[in-house]
Design a protein around this motif. Structure first.
Motif, PDB file in Angstrom:
ATOM      1  N   PRO A   1      -4.546  11.869  16.408  1.00  0.00           N
ATOM      2  CA  PRO A   1      -3.828  11.610  15.155  1.00  0.00           C
ATOM      3  C   PRO A   1      -3.436  10.151  14.934  1.00  0.00           C
ATOM      4  N   PHE A   2      -3.979   9.222  15.730  1.00  0.00           N
ATOM      5  CA  PHE A   2      -3.567   7.827  15.559  1.00  0.00           C
ATOM      6  C   PHE A   2      -3.893   7.327  14.153  1.00  0.00           C
ATOM      7  N   CYS A   3      -4.908   7.923  13.537  1.00  0.00           N
ATOM      8  CA  CYS A   3      -5.311   7.538  12.181  1.00  0.00           C
ATOM      9  C   CYS A   3      -4.196   7.793  11.160  1.00  0.00           C
ATOM     10  N   VAL A   4      -3.295   8.721  11.464  1.00  0.00           N
ATOM     11  CA  VAL A   4      -2.187   9.021  10.549  1.00  0.00           C
ATOM     12  C   VAL A   4      -1.269   7.818  10.423  1.00  0.00           C
ATOM     13  N   PHE A   5      -1.170   7.083  11.522  1.00  0.00           N
ATOM     14  CA  PHE A   5      -0.212   5.977  11.618  1.00  0.00           C
ATOM     15  C   PHE A   5      -0.835   4.614  11.325  1.00  0.00           C
ATOM     16  N   SER A   6      -2.158   4.487  11.522  1.00  0.00           N
ATOM     17  CA  SER A   6      -2.775   3.160  11.468  1.00  0.00           C
ATOM     18  C   SER A   6      -3.694   2.997  10.258  1.00  0.00           C
ATOM     19  N   THR A   7      -3.735   1.759   9.760  1.00  0.00           N
ATOM     20  CA  THR A   7      -4.606   1.435   8.637  1.00  0.00           C
ATOM     21  C   THR A   7      -6.065   1.669   9.016  1.00  0.00           C
ATOM     22  N   PRO A   8      -6.886   2.200   8.121  1.00  0.00           N
ATOM     23  CA  PRO A   8      -6.693   2.422   6.676  1.00  0.00           C
ATOM     24  C   PRO A   8      -6.132   3.799   6.332  1.00  0.00           C
ATOM     25  N   TYR A   9      -5.526   4.487   7.303  1.00  0.00           N
ATOM     26  CA  TYR A   9      -4.878   5.784   7.098  1.00  0.00           C
ATOM     27  C   TYR A   9      -5.859   6.865   6.650  1.00  0.00           C
ATOM     28  N   ALA A  10      -7.111   6.755   7.083  1.00  0.00           N
ATOM     29  CA  ALA A  10      -8.125   7.787   6.812  1.00  0.00           C
ATOM     30  C   ALA A  10      -8.050   8.814   7.926  1.00  0.00           C
ATOM     31  N   VAL A  11      -7.457   9.964   7.655  1.00  0.00           N
ATOM     32  CA  VAL A  11      -7.229  10.962   8.700  1.00  0.00           C
ATOM     33  C   VAL A  11      -8.551  11.628   9.086  1.00  0.00           C
TER      34      VAL A  11
ATOM     35  N   ILE B   1      -0.931  28.706   8.514  1.00  0.00           N
ATOM     36  CA  ILE B   1      -0.065  27.690   9.111  1.00  0.00           C
ATOM     37  C   ILE B   1       0.169  26.554   8.116  1.00  0.00           C
ATOM     38  N   SER B   2       1.439  26.212   7.941  1.00  0.00           N
ATOM     39  CA  SER B   2       1.820  25.036   7.163  1.00  0.00           C
ATOM     40  C   SER B   2       2.417  24.015   8.120  1.00  0.00           C
ATOM     41  N   GLY B   3       1.955  22.788   8.032  1.00  0.00           N
ATOM     42  CA  GLY B   3       2.491  21.742   8.899  1.00  0.00           C
ATOM     43  C   GLY B   3       2.107  20.383   8.370  1.00  0.00           C
ATOM     44  N   ASN B   4       2.778  19.349   8.842  1.00  0.00           N
ATOM     45  CA  ASN B   4       2.403  18.008   8.386  1.00  0.00           C
ATOM     46  C   ASN B   4       1.053  17.612   9.003  1.00  0.00           C
ATOM     47  N   THR B   5       0.508  16.526   8.524  1.00  0.00           N
ATOM     48  CA  THR B   5      -0.844  16.128   8.909  1.00  0.00           C
ATOM     49  C   THR B   5      -0.977  15.921  10.417  1.00  0.00           C
ATOM     50  N   THR B   6       0.028  15.325  11.034  1.00  0.00           N
ATOM     51  CA  THR B   6      -0.026  15.073  12.481  1.00  0.00           C
ATOM     52  C   THR B   6      -0.008  16.373  13.271  1.00  0.00           C
TER      53      THR B   6
ATOM     54  N   TYR C   1      -5.725  29.928   8.737  1.00  0.00           N
ATOM     55  CA  TYR C   1      -5.873  28.997   7.620  1.00  0.00           C
ATOM     56  C   TYR C   1      -4.790  27.940   7.725  1.00  0.00           C
ATOM     57  N   CYS C   2      -5.199  26.676   7.724  1.00  0.00           N
ATOM     58  CA  CYS C   2      -4.250  25.565   7.758  1.00  0.00           C
ATOM     59  C   CYS C   2      -4.159  24.965   6.358  1.00  0.00           C
ATOM     60  N   TYR C   3      -2.958  24.936   5.810  1.00  0.00           N
ATOM     61  CA  TYR C   3      -2.762  24.328   4.499  1.00  0.00           C
ATOM     62  C   TYR C   3      -3.276  22.883   4.516  1.00  0.00           C
ATOM     63  N   PRO C   4      -4.004  22.457   3.483  1.00  0.00           N
ATOM     64  CA  PRO C   4      -4.496  21.077   3.427  1.00  0.00           C
ATOM     65  C   PRO C   4      -3.382  20.103   3.062  1.00  0.00           C
ATOM     66  N   GLY C   5      -3.594  18.827   3.371  1.00  0.00           N
ATOM     67  CA  GLY C   5      -2.648  17.780   3.011  1.00  0.00           C
ATOM     68  C   GLY C   5      -3.219  16.886   1.929  1.00  0.00           C
ATOM     69  N   LYS C   6      -2.361  16.068   1.371  1.00  0.00           N
ATOM     70  CA  LYS C   6      -2.794  15.109   0.347  1.00  0.00           C
ATOM     71  C   LYS C   6      -3.085  13.745   0.944  1.00  0.00           C
ATOM     72  N   SER C   7      -2.307  13.370   1.962  1.00  0.00           N
ATOM     73  CA  SER C   7      -2.467  12.048   2.564  1.00  0.00           C
ATOM     74  C   SER C   7      -1.959  12.085   3.995  1.00  0.00           C
ATOM     75  N   ASN C   8      -1.960  10.933   4.636  1.00  0.00           N
ATOM     76  CA  ASN C   8      -1.507  10.882   6.030  1.00  0.00           C
ATOM     77  C   ASN C   8      -0.057  11.337   6.181  1.00  0.00           C
ATOM     78  N   TYR C   9       0.789  10.989   5.230  1.00  0.00           N
ATOM     79  CA  TYR C   9       2.213  11.324   5.347  1.00  0.00           C
ATOM     80  C   TYR C   9       2.657  12.463   4.434  1.00  0.00           C
ATOM     81  N   LEU C  10       1.748  13.004   3.635  1.00  0.00           N
ATOM     82  CA  LEU C  10       2.108  14.128   2.782  1.00  0.00           C
ATOM     83  C   LEU C  10       1.166  15.278   3.116  1.00  0.00           C
TER      84      LEU C  10
END
Length: 515
Positions: free
Chosen positions: A191-201, A176-181, A223-232
């Motif tokens: 997933p509120f951490c995706v949107f709120s500081t300090p953005y630590a998912v 599965i490929s998908g965004n972090t949320t 298998y879920c593809y990993p992300g780099k950050s909250n928005y990537l």
């Protein structure tokens, strides 16, 4: 497509029956036979329970299903006879609007069928933020969204079963490929951490998860593809695997445009990445007669010399609205024919079809200029303003990234545009309105659904797992909002095609020839 080393194996074995001279267990016979083929594996309890009487009944001619669990192979199923050719898996693009699933023959690597459906999260809000707030600190609502996410995938699997006759229970693995949320919702993490500081998912690399734990009806792991950050997220990492930018000798750009925009620039030596909001206008949102690219949506627009609109409609039916690619075409045509000026404002004296219309903006009633592009369907000045802001945001991401990298567009060998919008939009129209940079058209590549393609590639070649971790280590994330000139650059891009017309020589030449 060449299968190198997939995430699953189906192996037919003809074993010798036990004798007093060779009294090895059924388990050991199978594992030794696999070892002879270079496969070191362990067995699940489910398979151990099936060894008897299945092996005796099959005359010790059996097919073993083994799946990669992140650390090694696991034997998860045992069948009588030779079923090794019935070896299937799924590649999934879990989008915030649409879920796309591809059924893959994991022996040959070929696609056996593809289907899609709406993400049923939509009922909790068209935008992701609404869904995030819906379940914030409310476990029961988070569970509700998790179930809806799973149901969205399962519904598409059912479509594929109808199409191919192959059931989910016959499939061994899923990528599965998908965004972090979306991955947070799938697993059931707030997933509120995706949107709120300090953005630590909560988790950015969930890896291999038992399908049964996620309530997905495949035999092995997801298998879920990993992300780099909250928005990537993982959809972009999957896009890297698909396009191969991370292995390229030349410098390339990868731009996935949707409600959000994600951008990566680099090659085998470096990868700079960033993400930002583009706006719902690209998917038909905000625009008053906008809609997704489904039946009845205007997807292509041409304005003739005599002032008539020629439309291409999805499904070749009566137009019901206009989707993102149609909007880009419409604005480009209006601009080139002088019906809209450089500031993005209607020029009513250019056509009697530009008239003042009543429109609604929330609870307010407005009178504004509009053009009727199809019977009963109008495109308003406020729509135009909104879309220009959206295209300016997309352009600004590219310019900021180029500035941070120290490269110019002349240094970019290939400019990949991914996502459903990138797949269907006209390169020429996108350049005309200043959404894409003015560059040789052959260097702009419509990458299509690279998220799905990357999932497919990993499903049949687990060697990409090493590449994925290399990509993440190589990536440097740029915060666009922290760039000093960001707002200035964005304001400058809120013109057609740009305030600095010298950046778009081909568009200026086209205007000169048409007027």
């Amino acid at each position: 497509m060449i299968v190198v080393e997939g995430l699953s194996k189906k192996i037919y074995l003809e074993l010798k029956e036990p004798t007093e001279e060779d009294s090895r267990s059924a388990q050991r016979r199978i594992l030794d036979a696999l070892d002879e083929q270079g496969i070191e594996a362990r067995m699940t309890a489910k398979v151990l329970r099936r060894l008897y009487p299945l092996c005796d009944r099959a005359g010790w001619k059996v097919t073993v299903s083994a799946v990669w669990n992140g650390e090694g192979f696991e034997v998860i199923d045992l069948e009588e006879g030779n079923t090794s050719q019935k070896h299937y898996g799924y590649a999934v693009d879990l989008g915030s609007t649409t879920v796309v699933v591809r059924l893959v023959d994991c022996e040959t690597g070929t696609c056996l069928g593809e289907a899609s459906g709406f993400n049923k999260q939509i009922q909790y809000g068209m935008d992701i933020l609404s869904r995030i707030f819906f379940c914030k600190d409310q476990p029961e609502k988070l569970e509700e969204l998790r179930k809806v996410t799973v149901h969205s995938i399962v519904s598409v699997l059912e479509k594929l079963e109808t199409l191919t006759g192959i059931s989910p229970g016959e499939c061994l693995q899923m990528v599965i490929s998908g965004n972090t949320t979306m991955i947070h919702f799938l697993i059931g993490m707030d997933p509120f951490c995706v949107f709120s500081t300090p953005y630590a998912v909560r988790a950015d690399d969930p890896g291999f998860l038992e399908a049964s734990e996620l309530h997905l009806p495949v035999k092995g792991y997801v298998y879920c593809y990993p992300g780099k950050s909250n928005y990537l997220g993982g959809d972009i990492i999957s896009g890297m695997i698909d396009t191969g930018i991370y292995n390229s000798e030349t410098i390339c750009a990868f731009f996935d445009i949707g409600t959000n925009g994600e951008l990566v620039i680099g090659n085998r030596d470096f990868l700079l990445c960033g993400a930002g909001a583009a706006g719902p206008a690209l998917e038909g949102g905000v625009v008053k007669t906008g809609m997704r690219a489904e039946k009845g949506a205007v997807e292509q627009v041409t304005l003739t010399e005599d002032g008539n609109f020629l439309l291409k409609v999805v499904g070749d039916t009566k137009p019901c609205g206009i989707c993102g690619s149609g909007i880009v075409d419409l604005i480009a045509q209006l601009f080139l024919h002088g019906w809209v000026d450089l500031r993005g404002k209607f020029v009513p004296e250019k056509s009697e079809k530009i008239t003042k219309k009543i429109s609604l903006a929330g609870d307010e009633t407005l009178q504004e200029y509009a053009v009727e592009y199809a019977p009963g369907l109008c495109f308003y000045q406020s729509d135009l303003d909104e879309f220009i802001r959206t295209k300016a945001a997309a352009y600004t991401m590219v310019e900021c990234m180029m500035s941070e990298s120290g490269f110019s567009m002349d240094d970019i060998d290939r400019f990949y545009v991914a996502g459903a919008f990138g797949k269907h939009v006209s390169k020429e129209s996108a350049i005309t309105i200043g959404m894409y940079p003015d560059m040789e058209r052959e260097r702009i590549i419509n990458a299509g659904n690279s998220s799905l393609e990357g999932a497919h590639k990993l499903l049949i070649n687990r060697n990409y797992l090493d590449d994925i971790h290399g990509i993440l280590e190589k990536m440097i994330y740029i915060q666009f909002g922290a760039i000093d000139d960001f707002l200035h650059i964005m304001v400058a891009a809120q013109a057609l095609p740009h305030t600095d017309q010298e950046r778009y020589p081909s568009v200026m030449e086209k205007l000169k020839n048409m007027n």
